[in-house]
Each structure stands twice: as C-alpha cells, then as structure tokens.
Design a protein around this motif. Structure first.
Motif, PDB file in Angstrom:
ATOM      1  N   VAL A 279       0.852  -1.189   0.000  1.00 29.52           N
ATOM      2  CA  VAL A 279       0.000   0.000   0.000  1.00 29.52           C
ATOM      3  C   VAL A 279       0.890   1.242   0.000  1.00 29.52           C
ATOM      4  O   VAL A 279       1.977   1.234   0.574  1.00 29.52           O
ATOM      5  N   HIS A 280       0.407   2.287  -0.669  1.00 27.95           N
ATOM      6  CA  HIS A 280       1.186   3.521  -0.776  1.00 27.95           C
ATOM      7  C   HIS A 280       0.300   4.736  -0.504  1.00 27.95           C
ATOM      8  O   HIS A 280      -0.536   5.090  -1.345  1.00 27.95           O
ATOM      9  N   PRO A 281       0.451   5.398   0.673  1.00 30.65           N
ATOM     10  CA  PRO A 281      -0.248   6.656   0.911  1.00 30.65           C
ATOM     11  C   PRO A 281       0.454   7.778   0.139  1.00 30.65           C
ATOM     12  O   PRO A 281       1.542   8.207   0.516  1.00 30.65           O
ATOM     13  N   CYS A 334       5.274   8.901  -1.683  1.00 33.67           N
ATOM     14  CA  CYS A 334       4.629   7.981  -0.758  1.00 33.67           C
ATOM     15  C   CYS A 334       4.996   8.390   0.659  1.00 33.67           C
ATOM     16  O   CYS A 334       6.130   8.805   0.915  1.00 33.67           O
ATOM     17  N   ILE A 336       4.843   6.339   3.331  1.00 36.77           N
ATOM     18  CA  ILE A 336       5.577   5.305   4.080  1.00 36.77           C
ATOM     19  C   ILE A 336       7.017   5.567   3.682  1.00 36.77           C
ATOM     20  O   ILE A 336       7.442   5.284   2.554  1.00 36.77           O
ATOM     21  N   HIS A 339       9.573   3.791   1.679  1.00 32.21           N
ATOM     22  CA  HIS A 339       9.310   3.656   0.242  1.00 32.21           C
ATOM     23  C   HIS A 339       9.923   4.796  -0.568  1.00 32.21           C
ATOM     24  O   HIS A 339       9.792   4.834  -1.785  1.00 32.21           O
ATOM     25  N   LEU A 350       9.613   6.147  -4.328  1.00 30.51           N
ATOM     26  CA  LEU A 350       8.339   6.720  -4.780  1.00 30.51           C
ATOM     27  C   LEU A 350       8.278   8.220  -4.517  1.00 30.51           C
ATOM     28  O   LEU A 350       7.567   8.681  -3.615  1.00 30.51           O
TER      29      LEU A 350
HETATM   30 CU    CU Z   1       4.613   3.491  -0.310  1.00 31.45          CU
END
Ligand code: CU
Length: 358
Positions: A279-281, A334, A336, A339, A350
């Motif tokens: 998952v990528h916020p 992103c 996180i 990431h 990202l």
């Molecule tokens: Cu991410």
C-alpha cells in the motif's frame, strides 16, 4: 406388420430430429468474443493460478534480456493501433529485458513490448478492440483487463477462462471497451511473480462525450516494487526475505522518475495506480487535490473528497485533480518513508517533482 412399425419408428425418429433442430439455439457470436481464432480451453472448476504453487519458484531470480543490452525506452507510452474494419488492433509481445530503474541499477524484467510499464492502451468508450498477445517469455502467461467489463472468455484467468498462452504462442483478446475510466492490464499467470517482474501497463478508456472539464495535464502513475540483491532481481512481495528494496513510479525510482511540467493555473489530473503488492499513501505538496474517480468510476461532485494524501492499495486507482496555483518544485511522494529510499538510502523510490512555472 413389421414393415409398418419400422415405418412408424422412422417417422417418429425424423419428427424428433426435426423438432430438435427447430429448438436448437442459434450460435452465439457476441461482440468481444473470440471467433474460432485460437482454441479456448473449456472452463474447469479449479481456480486460476494467481499465485505460484511452488514456493521455491517465487524465490528464483527473474531472467533478464540479452546480456549487455539495457533498455533506453520509456514506459507507459501510448500504443499505436491499426484498424481492421471498425476494430482497433493492438499488438503486445511479452518479453524479457534488462530494465534500468536508476542510472546504476538495472533490473531483470518481464515486460509488454520491452518497457515497464508496458505501453498504454488508450481508446474511447464503445470502441471494439483486439489485442494480439505474443508470448516470447520462457513460461506461459495470460492478460487480465483489470476493471474493464470484458466477456468471461476474455478475462485472462488461466485454466478457467482460457488455456495459458505457452512460450511462442499467440492469443487474441477481443472486447468492447467499457466503461470509461482508468484501468490497467496485467499478467494473471503466477501474478505474484509475473506482475512484480513488470508485466503490467495502463489502459485508459475515454468517455464518448466529455462532460467534465478536460485537464491540461493528464498523467498515469503506476506504483510498484522490486527486490534486487547481489545483481539479481526477484519478485518483491510482502513475505520474509522477499521484501522490496526498490520502489518505482512508472518503472523508475527517484531521481530517475519523470518530472511533471505544469504551467501556473493549469488543471492537472494524476491517475494513481498501485500495481505492486504494497500500500502507498500518496502525498502531494503545495495544494490539496480532489478525488474525481475511484477504480475508474467517476465520483459525483458533492462526494469528491478534498485531500492531500490518499492511500492507494494494490489493484486500486484514484484519479486526482488539482489546479497548480503556486509556482515552484512541488513533490509527490509515498508517505511510508521507507518507500522513498533506494536500497535503504534516502532520497529515492516513490518520489517525483511537479515543476510549476509561470
Ligand atoms: Cu509506499
């Protein structure tokens, strides 16, 4: 007497045959169905092979392209088509390449037409499309048209809706593009390995009649992950020992991600797509955005959330829009924060820049 009964029997037999003929259904020949071009396997009750059955297979390194040949192509570019009557015909070749995600980091990759992501298929709602898939990989594959309303036989599920496309084989997909929205296509054969290895691409269906304001800048961004260690590439997944150490937007890690050039005052649409297994916020600096579509489907004006971060889970698409009111170099990344590293070194992964100029 015997002769008479024989005659009666024949009469009734003919009657049954004739009746059978008049009651039989006409052959189905719906648009979008394959028409005797390639033999399609009968449906079986067993589920499709979405993941590798053999645990060791998942841990084998990905085999790259010809040694010493590194791709200089850009991923996700619009794919040209030819017309066959009223059908748009696209050609895809599944093939192994050596794909640079950074200047000094080359991944072994499996791709459509040699790029990560594969080429963008972009059509208008209601278009008849035919996609000819040639498999030049060393293993079987299939394509799933993620989110598009295709006939069941075109859904790409190996051993359920079709036979896997073996190395050297060609398979023809055909359907009517609907509904309008942001979609993607990806392998559905041992997807945990093949998708991670790069067999994914954007598929955009534009509405027949544009009811909303057209964006000035329209960019599709696909997020994924890779595991590269000791010069070998592995299918990254949320599993001990297989966690990714590289994170990519359209096949590249920052600073090799694309910079999006925007003029002040322009309306920008970003089609955020997570195709990897994490998952990528996704967070935008500078201005908030509106979520105008989820998984390809438009969000009514009154329900459009205004946000600066949206969580994009594997398989999801969020179309976001904003007006670039402030000049400058604005980051999208992103949240996180691991990431946003390349092999544990920040910055990387990202992140990309949106360059707003006067
Ligand atoms: Cu991410």
């Amino acid at each position: 007497m015997i002769k008479h009964w024989t005659k009666v029997s024949i009469f009734f037999m003919l009657l049954i045959v004739a009746n059978g003929c008049t009651n039989s259904q006409p052959e189905q020949n719906e648009p979008g169905q394959i028409v005797n071009r390639v033999e399609v396997g009968a449906a079986t009750p067993t589920p499709g092979r979405m993941t590798s059955g053999d645990g060791n297979h998942m841990m084998e390194p990905i085999s790259g392209g010809p040694e010493g040949v590194v791709s200089t192509e850009k991923g996700g570019q619009p794919l040209a088509f030819t017309m066959d009557g009223d059908t748009k015909v696209f050609e895809l070749t599944a093939q192994a390449v050596n794909w640079p995600i950074l200047d000094d980091t080359v991944a072994a990759a499996w791709t459509y037409n040699g790029t990560i992501p594969g080429p963008m298929i972009r059509v208008t709602e209601g278009d008849k499309v035919r996609i000819i898939l040639k498999n030049e990989l060393a293993q079987p594959t299939t394509i799933h048209w993620h989110g598009i309303a295709v006939p069941n036989t075109m859904d790409g599920i190996p051993d359920v809706t079709q036979k896997p496309v073996q190395p050297g084989e060609t398979f023809i997909y055909e359907f009517v593009a609907s509904p309008a929205g942001t979609y993607m296509y990806h392998s559905h054969y041992e997807g945990d390995v093949q998708v991670a290895a790069g067999l994914y691409a954007p598929f955009i269906i534009d509405p027949e009649e544009q009811t909303t304001h057209l964006p000035d800048v329209d960019v599709d961004l696909m997020f994924s992950e890779m595991l590269i260690k000791d010069g070998q590439t592995f299918a990254a997944m949320p599993m001990s020992g297989m966690e990714p150490n590289y994170f990519t937007i359209n096949g590249k890690a920052f600073p090799n991600t694309e910079t999006i050039e925007v003029k002040k005052g322009q309306l920008v649409r970003l089609r955020l797509t997570s195709i990897g297994q994490f998952v990528h916020p996704i967070h935008l600096h500078g201005v908030p955005f509106k979520i105008i579509a989820t998984d390809g489907h438009p969000v009514p004006d009154a329900a459009q959330l205004t946000k600066d971060t949206v969580l994009v889970a594997p398989g999801e698409r969020y179309d976001i829009e904003f007006v670039a009111t402030e000049p400058g170099q604005w980051m999208l990344h992103c949240h996180i924060l691991h990431h946003t590293t390349n092999d544990n070194v920040e910055p990387g992964g990202l992140m990309l820049m949106i360059n707003v100029t006067e």
